[in-house]
Design a protein around this motif. Structure first.
Motif, PDB file in Angstrom:
ATOM      1  N   THR A  17       0.839  -1.205   0.000  1.00 61.80           N
ATOM      2  CA  THR A  17       0.000   0.000   0.000  1.00 61.80           C
ATOM      3  C   THR A  17       0.869   1.249   0.000  1.00 61.80           C
ATOM      4  O   THR A  17       0.575   2.218  -0.707  1.00 61.80           O
ATOM      5  CB  THR A  17      -0.947  -0.007   1.214  1.00 61.80           C
ATOM      6  N   ARG A  18       1.945   1.240   0.773  1.00 59.21           N
ATOM      7  CA  ARG A  18       2.855   2.383   0.800  1.00 59.21           C
ATOM      8  C   ARG A  18       3.485   2.609  -0.569  1.00 59.21           C
ATOM      9  O   ARG A  18       3.615   3.744  -1.021  1.00 59.21           O
ATOM     10  CB  ARG A  18       3.959   2.179   1.850  1.00 59.21           C
ATOM     11  N   ILE A  19       3.870   1.530  -1.245  1.00 58.25           N
ATOM     12  CA  ILE A  19       4.451   1.655  -2.587  1.00 58.25           C
ATOM     13  C   ILE A  19       3.426   2.264  -3.541  1.00 58.25           C
ATOM     14  O   ILE A  19       3.754   3.154  -4.332  1.00 58.25           O
ATOM     15  CB  ILE A  19       4.955   0.285  -3.092  1.00 58.25           C
ATOM     16  N   ASP A  20       2.178   1.805  -3.460  1.00 58.32           N
ATOM     17  CA  ASP A  20       1.112   2.376  -4.303  1.00 58.32           C
ATOM     18  C   ASP A  20       0.908   3.854  -4.013  1.00 58.32           C
ATOM     19  O   ASP A  20       0.715   4.658  -4.925  1.00 58.32           O
ATOM     20  CB  ASP A  20      -0.209   1.629  -4.100  1.00 58.32           C
ATOM     21  N   THR A  21       0.959   4.227  -2.751  1.00 53.42           N
ATOM     22  CA  THR A  21       0.785   5.620  -2.350  1.00 53.42           C
ATOM     23  C   THR A  21       1.915   6.487  -2.915  1.00 53.42           C
ATOM     24  O   THR A  21       1.670   7.576  -3.430  1.00 53.42           O
ATOM     25  CB  THR A  21       0.735   5.743  -0.811  1.00 53.42           C
ATOM     26  N   ILE A  22       3.123   5.985  -2.829  1.00 54.17           N
ATOM     27  CA  ILE A  22       4.274   6.712  -3.368  1.00 54.17           C
ATOM     28  C   ILE A  22       4.122   6.876  -4.883  1.00 54.17           C
ATOM     29  O   ILE A  22       4.343   7.965  -5.423  1.00 54.17           O
ATOM     30  CB  ILE A  22       5.589   5.994  -3.015  1.00 54.17           C
ATOM     31  N   ALA A  23       3.717   5.809  -5.567  1.00 53.19           N
ATOM     32  CA  ALA A  23       3.537   5.886  -7.026  1.00 53.19           C
ATOM     33  C   ALA A  23       2.480   6.919  -7.395  1.00 53.19           C
ATOM     34  O   ALA A  23       2.649   7.677  -8.358  1.00 53.19           O
ATOM     35  CB  ALA A  23       3.153   4.511  -7.569  1.00 53.19           C
ATOM     36  N   THR A  24       1.417   6.978  -6.624  1.00 50.96           N
ATOM     37  CA  THR A  24       0.364   7.964  -6.879  1.00 50.96           C
ATOM     38  C   THR A  24       0.887   9.379  -6.688  1.00 50.96           C
ATOM     39  O   THR A  24       0.616  10.271  -7.498  1.00 50.96           O
ATOM     40  CB  THR A  24      -0.846   7.712  -5.956  1.00 50.96           C
ATOM     41  N   LYS A  25       1.685   9.587  -5.634  1.00 53.61           N
ATOM     42  CA  LYS A  25       2.251  10.916  -5.385  1.00 53.61           C
ATOM     43  C   LYS A  25       3.188  11.341  -6.510  1.00 53.61           C
ATOM     44  O   LYS A  25       3.197  12.508  -6.896  1.00 53.61           O
ATOM     45  CB  LYS A  25       2.993  10.936  -4.044  1.00 53.61           C
ATOM     46  N   VAL A  26       3.953  10.397  -7.041  1.00 63.26           N
ATOM     47  CA  VAL A  26       4.844  10.712  -8.165  1.00 63.26           C
ATOM     48  C   VAL A  26       4.007  11.052  -9.393  1.00 63.26           C
ATOM     49  O   VAL A  26       4.285  12.035 -10.090  1.00 63.26           O
ATOM     50  CB  VAL A  26       5.805   9.537  -8.454  1.00 63.26           C
ATOM     51  N   GLN A  27       2.975  10.265  -9.634  1.00 68.51           N
ATOM     52  CA  GLN A  27       2.112  10.501 -10.799  1.00 68.51           C
ATOM     53  C   GLN A  27       1.431  11.870 -10.725  1.00 68.51           C
ATOM     54  O   GLN A  27       1.290  12.557 -11.728  1.00 68.51           O
ATOM     55  CB  GLN A  27       1.066   9.401 -10.889  1.00 68.51           C
ATOM     56  N   LEU A  28       1.034  12.263  -9.518  1.00 67.02           N
ATOM     57  CA  LEU A  28       0.377  13.557  -9.328  1.00 67.02           C
ATOM     58  C   LEU A  28       1.372  14.705  -9.175  1.00 67.02           C
ATOM     59  O   LEU A  28       0.985  15.840  -8.904  1.00 67.02           O
ATOM     60  CB  LEU A  28      -0.541  13.497  -8.105  1.00 67.02           C
ATOM     61  N   LYS A  29       2.665  14.393  -9.320  1.00 66.72           N
ATOM     62  CA  LYS A  29       3.752  15.374  -9.212  1.00 66.72           C
ATOM     63  C   LYS A  29       3.857  15.994  -7.813  1.00 66.72           C
ATOM     64  O   LYS A  29       4.342  17.096  -7.648  1.00 66.72           O
ATOM     65  CB  LYS A  29       3.610  16.469 -10.269  1.00 66.72           C
ATOM     66  N   GLU A  30       3.378  15.260  -6.811  1.00 61.86           N
ATOM     67  CA  GLU A  30       3.524  15.694  -5.424  1.00 61.86           C
ATOM     68  C   GLU A  30       4.881  15.258  -4.866  1.00 61.86           C
ATOM     69  O   GLU A  30       5.296  15.701  -3.802  1.00 61.86           O
ATOM     70  CB  GLU A  30       2.412  15.100  -4.557  1.00 61.86           C
ATOM     71  N   LEU A  31       5.532  14.372  -5.611  1.00 63.24           N
ATOM     72  CA  LEU A  31       6.826  13.833  -5.208  1.00 63.24           C
ATOM     73  C   LEU A  31       7.638  13.637  -6.488  1.00 63.24           C
ATOM     74  O   LEU A  31       7.100  13.185  -7.500  1.00 63.24           O
ATOM     75  CB  LEU A  31       6.612  12.485  -4.496  1.00 63.24           C
ATOM     76  N   GLY A  32       8.902  13.997  -6.431  1.00 61.90           N
ATOM     77  CA  GLY A  32       9.757  13.835  -7.600  1.00 61.90           C
ATOM     78  C   GLY A  32      10.027  12.373  -7.899  1.00 61.90           C
ATOM     79  O   GLY A  32       9.920  11.510  -7.022  1.00 61.90           O
ATOM     80  N   THR A  33      10.393  12.100  -9.133  1.00 61.20           N
ATOM     81  CA  THR A  33      10.641  10.722  -9.557  1.00 61.20           C
ATOM     82  C   THR A  33      11.749  10.076  -8.746  1.00 61.20           C
ATOM     83  O   THR A  33      11.592   8.954  -8.256  1.00 61.20           O
ATOM     84  CB  THR A  33      11.005  10.691 -11.058  1.00 61.20           C
TER      85      THR A  33
END
Length: 68
Positions: A17-33
Motif C-alpha cells: 500500500t505504501r508503494i502504491d501511495t508513493i507511485a500515486t504521489k509521483v504521478q500527481l507530481k507531489e513527489l519527484g521521480t
C-alpha cells in the motif's frame, strides 16, 4: 516473538500500500521521480524480506493472485 503468517501478510499488505501511495504521489507530481524511487526502495526491500520469511513458512507469494 515469532512472526505468524497472518502478521507477515498484514505487514506485506501495508508495504504494498505504501508503494502504491508513493507511485500515486509521483504521478500527481507531489513527489519527484527520484525521491519516489528512493522512498519506494525501502518498501520494496521489505516486501522481499517478508516474501522470504513467508516462503520459509511454506507460503509462496509469487503464486498468489492477490500479490501478482
Amino acid at each position: 516473538m515469532e512472526e505468524t503468517i497472518e502478521d507477515l501478510e498484514e505487514e506485506l499488505q501495508k508495504a504494498l500500500t505504501r508503494i502504491d501511495t508513493i507511485a500515486t504521489k509521483v504521478q500527481l507530481k507531489e513527489l519527484g521521480t527520484f525521491e519516489g524511487f528512493m522512498e519506494s526502495e525501502k518498501y520494496k526491500n521489505r516486501v522481499v524480506e517478508i516474501g522470504y520469511k513467508l516462503k520459509e513458512l511454506g507460503v509462496d507469494i509469487t503464486t498468489m493472485p492477490e500479490y501478482n
